[in-house]
Write a protein that holds these residues in place. Structure first.
Motif, short mmCIF file in Angstrom:
data_model
loop_
_atom_site.label_atom_id
_atom_site.label_comp_id
_atom_site.label_asym_id
_atom_site.label_seq_id
_atom_site.Cartn_x
_atom_site.Cartn_y
_atom_site.Cartn_z
N LYS A 153 0.84 -1.12 0.00
CA LYS A 153 0.03 0.06 0.08
C LYS A 153 1.00 1.11 -0.12
O LYS A 153 1.24 1.66 0.89
CB LYS A 153 -1.03 -0.15 1.13
CG LYS A 153 -2.05 1.08 1.39
CD LYS A 153 -2.79 0.86 2.40
CE LYS A 153 -3.71 2.10 2.54
NZ LYS A 153 -4.65 2.17 3.82
N LEU A 154 1.07 1.92 -1.26
CA LEU A 154 1.89 2.92 -1.32
C LEU A 154 1.36 4.30 -1.05
O LEU A 154 0.08 4.49 -1.57
CB LEU A 154 2.47 3.03 -2.46
CG LEU A 154 3.48 2.15 -3.21
CD1 LEU A 154 3.88 2.21 -4.77
CD2 LEU A 154 4.76 2.17 -2.30
N GLN A 155 1.79 5.05 -0.13
CA GLN A 155 1.13 6.37 0.10
C GLN A 155 2.12 7.49 0.65
O GLN A 155 3.06 6.94 1.20
CB GLN A 155 -0.23 6.26 1.03
CG GLN A 155 -0.15 6.16 2.43
CD GLN A 155 -1.10 5.83 3.25
OE1 GLN A 155 -1.95 4.87 2.96
NE2 GLN A 155 -1.35 6.48 4.27
N TYR A 156 1.87 8.60 0.47
CA TYR A 156 2.58 9.62 1.07
C TYR A 156 2.28 9.87 2.53
O TYR A 156 1.33 9.87 2.93
CB TYR A 156 2.43 10.91 0.34
CG TYR A 156 3.13 11.10 -1.13
CD1 TYR A 156 4.51 11.39 -1.20
CD2 TYR A 156 2.50 10.79 -2.26
CE1 TYR A 156 5.14 11.52 -2.54
CE2 TYR A 156 3.06 10.80 -3.59
CZ TYR A 156 4.52 11.04 -3.67
OH TYR A 156 5.01 11.09 -4.81
N SER B 46 18.09 12.96 8.47
CA SER B 46 17.29 11.62 8.65
C SER B 46 15.87 12.02 9.24
O SER B 46 15.56 13.13 9.96
CB SER B 46 18.04 10.61 9.61
OG SER B 46 18.25 11.44 11.10
N GLY B 47 14.96 10.99 8.64
CA GLY B 47 13.74 11.23 9.15
C GLY B 47 12.98 9.76 9.15
O GLY B 47 13.62 8.57 8.87
N VAL B 48 11.65 9.63 9.44
CA VAL B 48 11.06 8.38 9.70
C VAL B 48 9.65 8.69 8.71
O VAL B 48 8.93 9.39 9.37
CB VAL B 48 10.74 8.03 11.35
CG1 VAL B 48 9.99 6.76 11.09
CG2 VAL B 48 12.06 7.69 11.93
N ALA B 49 9.42 7.66 8.27
CA ALA B 49 8.20 7.72 7.30
C ALA B 49 7.52 6.29 7.18
O ALA B 49 8.28 5.53 6.66
CB ALA B 49 8.38 8.12 5.83
N GLY B 50 6.51 6.32 7.62
CA GLY B 50 5.84 4.68 7.69
C GLY B 50 6.57 3.44 8.38
O GLY B 50 6.76 2.56 8.07
N GLN C 157 7.02 8.96 -0.31
CA GLN C 157 5.86 7.80 -0.54
C GLN C 157 6.47 6.50 -0.16
O GLN C 157 7.52 5.99 -0.72
CB GLN C 157 5.62 7.79 -2.19
CG GLN C 157 4.48 6.96 -2.42
CD GLN C 157 4.26 6.72 -3.99
OE1 GLN C 157 5.20 6.82 -4.74
NE2 GLN C 157 2.85 6.71 -4.40
N VAL C 158 5.83 5.67 0.74
CA VAL C 158 6.32 4.51 1.01
C VAL C 158 5.28 3.67 1.32
O VAL C 158 4.20 3.62 1.05
CB VAL C 158 7.20 4.49 2.62
CG1 VAL C 158 8.33 5.44 2.89
CG2 VAL C 158 5.97 4.89 3.60
N ASP C 159 5.56 2.06 1.28
CA ASP C 159 4.63 1.02 1.49
C ASP C 159 4.34 1.10 3.09
O ASP C 159 5.35 0.81 3.81
CB ASP C 159 5.26 -0.36 1.06
CG ASP C 159 4.38 -1.53 1.27
OD1 ASP C 159 3.04 -1.22 1.71
OD2 ASP C 159 4.78 -2.50 1.17
N VAL C 160 3.22 1.54 3.58
CA VAL C 160 2.83 1.76 4.54
C VAL C 160 2.53 0.22 5.53
O VAL C 160 2.44 0.36 6.61
CB VAL C 160 1.59 2.45 5.09
CG1 VAL C 160 1.90 4.04 4.63
CG2 VAL C 160 0.42 2.03 4.20
N ASN C 161 2.62 -0.68 4.43
CA ASN C 161 2.23 -2.12 5.15
C ASN C 161 3.61 -2.83 5.06
O ASN C 161 3.81 -3.78 5.54
CB ASN C 161 1.38 -3.06 4.08
CG ASN C 161 0.00 -2.31 4.26
OD1 ASN C 161 -0.25 -1.82 5.24
ND2 ASN C 161 -0.87 -2.81 3.16
N TYR C 162 4.82 -1.98 4.61
CA TYR C 162 6.15 -2.88 4.69
C TYR C 162 6.54 -3.38 6.05
O TYR C 162 6.75 -4.69 6.12
CB TYR C 162 7.22 -1.82 4.35
CG TYR C 162 8.53 -2.39 4.04
CD1 TYR C 162 8.80 -2.93 3.03
CD2 TYR C 162 9.56 -2.43 5.31
CE1 TYR C 162 10.24 -3.37 2.89
CE2 TYR C 162 10.67 -2.76 5.10
CZ TYR C 162 11.12 -3.25 4.11
OH TYR C 162 12.55 -4.01 3.97
#
Length: 181
Positions: free
Chosen positions: A36-39, A56-60, A152-157
């Protein structure tokens, strides 16, 4: 003394050597759920680094390196430098469209994440790099939205990566499935 130093170097190299030649399958192949890709928000625009540097940062749930090239273009890459996973965000952003691993010296393309030039050319990287095949870092689409930099990352990763973690292992409560009462 020379034998002790040599033995120590061999032990260090063995510690970083892969256990087998079988390559681990990607999360996409092991995925229990769908991609599930989303920003998602990563950092504030106020925290953007100066041109020619990175932060650095954290996304999903993923560690992300936000790099700004000398011309001011923003890129998002995985923040784990292969082969030993030190933060890529500590690296130098170069004029040639690369970011350089600060410890082992490998350069990665800001656009593709692929290795550019020599693999692990600096210092101890010559020893460690010989044990691993060259591998790049993931890249992610990035955009500014209001006062936030979104990636934009895979939030289910993360959930997919951990989905089979408990299979066959006993958790703290003695159950093999990781579920709680």
């Amino acid at each position: 003394m020379k034998l002790a130093v040599f033995a120590t170097l061999v032990a260090v190299a063995a510690a970083f050597a892969p256990a087998s030649q079988i390559k681990q399958r990607s999360t996409a192949l092991n995925a229990v759920g769908k991609q599930k890709l989303q920003y998602v928000p990563c950092i504030s625009t106020d925290d953007l680094p100066a041109p020619g540097s990175a932060t650095s940062g954290v996304a999903g749930g993923l560690a992300i390196c936000i790099a700004v090239d000398p011309a001011g273009k923003v890129y998002a890459l995985g923040d784990k430098c292969p082969p030993v996973n030190q933060p890529l965000s500590f690296g130098n952003v170069n004029d040639d469209g690369t970011i350089q691993d600060p410890v082992l010296g490998t350069k990665f393309s800001l656009k593709t994440g692929e290795v550019v030039g020599n693999w692990c050319p600096a210092g101890i990287g010559k020893l460690i790099g010989g044990l691993f095949d060259p591998v790049g870092v993931p890249v992610y689409p990035v955009k500014a939205k209001g006062k936030t930099v979104e990636v934009q990352v895979d939030v289910n990763y993360k959930a997919n990566f951990e989905a089979n973690y408990w299979s066959g292992l006993l958790d703290a409560q003695g159950k093999a499935n990781g579920k709680y009462y």
